[in-house]
Design an enzyme around this catalytic site. Structure first.
Site: not given
Length: 155
Positions: A53, A81
Site C-alpha cells: 500500500e 495495517c
C-alpha cells in the site's frame, strides 16, 4: 482486485509476502483508470515500510504530482495495517477495497479502524472481502511453502 492479486502472485514468487495493491482514480471525464500499483518490498529492500500500500501510494503521488489522492480507490489483497491505514488517511484516499482480513495486524476493521477514527481529519470508505478466498489461498500457500523450506534446511 484481479490486478492486485496478480501483483501479489509476482511478489510471492520474488520471496515477498504476496500482497498487491492498485490505485484507481477518476479522471476529468469521470472514468476510472489505474494510476499506480505496488507490491511488498520489505525483504528485497530491507525496508520495514515497504508494504504494498505504501509503495502504491508513493507511486500514485509521484504520477499525480501531488500527495493528495482524493478521488482515488486503493485495492489491496490484505487488510491494511495501522501504518498503511494511517498513510491512506494522510493521502486523503476516498476508498479502500481489501480482500482478506488480517487478524494479526488489520486496521480497517479487524484490530481497529483508522478509516473512521473520530479524531483524524479524514475518513475513507472501506469494502472488505472482495476475492477473499483467492487472496487467503495465496497467503496460506506462501507461508506453508516458507515453513516447509525452513524445516528442510535447519540452521
Amino acid at each position: 482486485m484481479q490486478r492486485a492479486l496478480s501483483i501479489a502472485q509476482q511478489a510471492g514468487e520474488a520471496g515477498e509476502v504476496p500482497v498487491g495493491a492498485v490505485i484507481v482514480c477518476r479522471d476529468e471525464a469521470g472514468l476510472e483508470r489505474e494510476l499506480a500499483m505496488g507490491d511488498n518490498t520489505r525483504e528485497r529492500l530491507s525496508d520495514p515500510c515497504g508494504h504494498a500500500e505504501v509503495n502504491a501510494l508513493r507511486a500514485a503521488a509521484a504520477a499525480r504530482g501531488h500527495w493528495r489522492l482524493d478521488g482515488c480507490t486503493l485495492y489491496v489483497t490484505l487488510e491494511p495495517c495501522a501504518m498503511c491505514a494511517g498513510a491512506m488517511v494522510l493521502a486523503r484516499v476516498d476508498r479502500v477495497v481489501f480482500a482478506a482480513a488480517d487478524p494479526k495486524g488489520g486496521f480497517c476493521g479487524t484490530l481497529g479502524d483508522l478509516s473512521a477514527w473520530p479524531g483524524l481529519n479524514h475518513r475513507f470508505a472501506v469494502t472488505s472481502g472482495v476475492c477473499r478466498d483467492e487472496a487467503s489461498a495465496q497467503l496460506k500457500s506462501f507461508f506453508a511453502n516458507l515453513r516447509r523450506a525452513r524445516r528442510a534446511s535447519p540452521p
